[in-house]
Design a protein around this motif. Structure first.
Motif, short mmCIF file in Angstrom:
data_model
loop_
_atom_site.label_atom_id
_atom_site.label_comp_id
_atom_site.label_asym_id
_atom_site.label_seq_id
_atom_site.Cartn_x
_atom_site.Cartn_y
_atom_site.Cartn_z
N THR A 201 0.81 -1.21 0.00
CA THR A 201 0.00 0.00 0.00
C THR A 201 0.84 1.25 0.00
N TYR A 202 1.84 1.32 0.89
CA TYR A 202 2.59 2.59 0.94
C TYR A 202 3.42 2.80 -0.31
N THR A 203 3.89 1.74 -0.94
CA THR A 203 4.63 1.92 -2.19
C THR A 203 3.72 2.48 -3.28
N ALA A 204 2.52 1.90 -3.42
CA ALA A 204 1.60 2.35 -4.47
C ALA A 204 1.09 3.76 -4.20
N HIS A 205 0.66 4.05 -2.97
CA HIS A 205 0.08 5.38 -2.77
C HIS A 205 1.13 6.47 -2.64
N ASP A 206 2.36 6.14 -2.26
CA ASP A 206 3.41 7.15 -2.27
C ASP A 206 3.78 7.52 -3.71
N LEU A 207 3.77 6.53 -4.59
CA LEU A 207 3.97 6.83 -6.01
C LEU A 207 2.84 7.72 -6.52
N ASP A 208 1.61 7.39 -6.16
CA ASP A 208 0.45 8.18 -6.58
C ASP A 208 0.56 9.62 -6.08
N ASP A 209 0.84 9.79 -4.79
CA ASP A 209 0.94 11.14 -4.23
C ASP A 209 2.13 11.89 -4.80
N GLY A 210 3.22 11.18 -5.06
CA GLY A 210 4.39 11.83 -5.65
C GLY A 210 4.09 12.36 -7.04
N LEU A 211 3.37 11.57 -7.83
CA LEU A 211 2.97 12.03 -9.17
C LEU A 211 1.98 13.18 -9.08
N ARG A 212 1.04 13.10 -8.18
CA ARG A 212 0.05 14.16 -8.02
C ARG A 212 0.72 15.48 -7.62
N SER A 213 1.71 15.39 -6.75
CA SER A 213 2.37 16.60 -6.23
C SER A 213 3.29 17.25 -7.25
N GLY A 214 3.71 16.49 -8.27
CA GLY A 214 4.66 17.02 -9.24
C GLY A 214 6.11 16.78 -8.84
N GLU A 242 -2.56 12.59 -17.21
CA GLU A 242 -3.83 13.11 -16.73
C GLU A 242 -4.30 12.31 -15.52
N GLU A 243 -5.26 12.88 -14.78
CA GLU A 243 -5.70 12.28 -13.53
C GLU A 243 -6.27 10.88 -13.74
N LYS A 244 -7.10 10.71 -14.77
CA LYS A 244 -7.69 9.39 -15.00
C LYS A 244 -6.63 8.35 -15.33
N SER A 245 -5.64 8.76 -16.09
CA SER A 245 -4.56 7.83 -16.44
C SER A 245 -3.75 7.46 -15.22
N ARG A 246 -3.52 8.45 -14.34
CA ARG A 246 -2.77 8.16 -13.11
C ARG A 246 -3.53 7.16 -12.24
N HIS A 247 -4.84 7.37 -12.11
CA HIS A 247 -5.65 6.42 -11.34
C HIS A 247 -5.58 5.03 -11.95
N GLN A 248 -5.65 4.97 -13.27
CA GLN A 248 -5.61 3.67 -13.95
C GLN A 248 -4.29 2.96 -13.71
N ILE A 249 -3.20 3.71 -13.75
CA ILE A 249 -1.88 3.14 -13.55
C ILE A 249 -1.73 2.61 -12.12
N ILE A 250 -2.17 3.39 -11.13
CA ILE A 250 -2.04 2.96 -9.74
C ILE A 250 -2.93 1.75 -9.48
N ARG A 251 -4.14 1.73 -10.06
CA ARG A 251 -5.02 0.56 -9.91
C ARG A 251 -4.35 -0.69 -10.48
#
Length: 383
Positions: A201-214, A242-251
């Motif tokens: 979980t922390y690996t996936a969501h840290d990647l997600d938050d890192g991408l979101r933050s820039g 884009e946001e939808k693509s980021r969500h798709q990648i993390i999923r």
């Protein structure tokens, strides 16, 4: 049909794997209690955790980003909920006890201090001559001593199996000390699931938050094997994510890793031929784990996150601030204990001054610790 506790225990017996823990076989609680009529022991444990003050405070404790940096980044609470969801999914697929797994996941970070890893490192340094500090041990202290919600006993009086799961919580960054919980035995199946669910979980969501933050960009991830595999599998390419693509990648990342854990663990269970909880715990290795190939890919991604997110100047600046806030508070309380709230000061006779201060600071949210620092050290702020 009315589903009594006895009926729920029958369903567990019928549906769980032979090496899964059953609530009816629990070693019980330290302080005897009458059983709930419509909940198993482990359901009751889970519910008690959810209603604690420590659990609610996780909403305002740091995962990577400080709470006020944005409403969309993970907090310690959202991290915990994501761990619980992934843990339940893995448990169901493997025939483990879903409720016990969920309860361990919900409790695993209760002892985290404010400001994430920086807060823990700072408190550990301050307490090195006073018994030390470790968030796993603090989680156990919270559920066995610090949460006072019942007149009959201290803590939550949780089942032995849940306490064992908390004590034997281990990831790359968390090392267990199980001296009082059969240290010669590995964590049970449900504890092992909670461990890998946390790591995943922390690996996936840290990647997600890192991408979101820039702080992390797709270009920076070029050449990282997992990133290349996932982006190709979802058909994404380019520089603008884009946001939808980021969500798709993390999923897709989470889905791939959960599938890998389930399939690899199933193979290891079959090869081990274990037929009971104790046989599983006596194995010389953990059965719940990634495949060798996925472990290597995860190692590459973790190293990338460490160098490019956890060591990013914005995160490091907050770490410096966090260390100063906690050190200043600790020394101020120790030098002048009278500035502690009366209900906290009264505990020093029983726990000792430094441990009482440590418990008090560890229970703070990021916001409360920051405001407390301002009240004490900013001459323009009212106390």
């Amino acid at each position: 049909m009315l589903f009594t506790r006895e009926k729920l225990e029958e369903i567990e017996d019928k549906n769980l794997a032979p090496y899964a823990l059953r609530s009816k076989n629990s070693r019980g609680r330290l302080y005897p209690e009458d059983e709930a009529p419509y909940r198993t022991r482990f359901q009751r444990d889970r519910d008690r955790i959810l209603h604690t003050t420590a659990f609610r405070r996780l909403e305002y404790k740091t995962q990577v980003f400080i709470n006020y940096e944005g409403d969309y980044y993970r907090t310690r609470l959202t991290h915990t909920l994501e761990v619980a969801q992934i843990g339940r999914s893995i448990a169901v697929a493997l025939g483990a006890n879903e409720v016990l797994t969920e309860a361990i996941c919900l409790a695993h970070d209760l002892g985290h201090p404010p400001f994430g890893h920086s807060g823990e490192v700072t408190l550990a340094s301050l307490m090195k001559d006073h018994g030390g500090f470790d968030h796993n041990k603090q989680s156990l202290r919270i559920v066995t001593e610090l949460e006072n919600r019942y007149p009959e006993f201290p803590g939550l009086n949780l089942s032995w199996e849940l306490l064992e799961g908390i004590v034997k919580h281990e990831t790359e960054y968390d090392i267990a000390d199980a001296s009082n919980f059969n240290p010669e035995l590995r964590g049970h199946l449900e504890a092992q699931i909670a461990n890998v669910a946390d790591e995943l979980t922390y690996t996936a969501h840290d990647l997600d938050d890192g991408l979101r933050s820039g702080m992390i960009t797709p270009e920076m991830l070029s050449g990282i094997a997992l990133w290349e595999i996932i982006t190709e599998s979802v058909g994404w390419q380019g520089n603008i994510l884009e946001e939808k693509s980021r969500h798709q990648i993390i999923r897709r990342l989470i889905g791939m890793e959960v599938t890998d854990i389930v399939q690899n663990t199933d193979l290891r269970l079959r090869e081990s031929m274990v037929r009971s909880v104790e046989e599983l715990q006596r194995l010389p290795y953990n059965v719940v784990t990634f495949s060798d190939e996925m472990r290597r890919r995860n190692r590459e991604l973790k190293d990338f996150l460490y160098n490019n997110l956890y060591r990013h100047w914005r995160v490091m600046r907050m770490s410096v601030k966090a260390e100063r806030i906690i050190r200043d508070l600790f020394e101020a309380y120790r030098t002048t204990p009278s500035i502690l709230p009366r209900h906290v000061l009264d505990l020093t006779q029983k726990r000792g001054l430094e441990r009482t201060i440590c418990d008090y600071i560890a229970g703070m949210t990021d916001r409360f610790a920051t405001e407390e620092h301002q009240k004490i050290f900013d001459p323009m702020r009212l106390p």
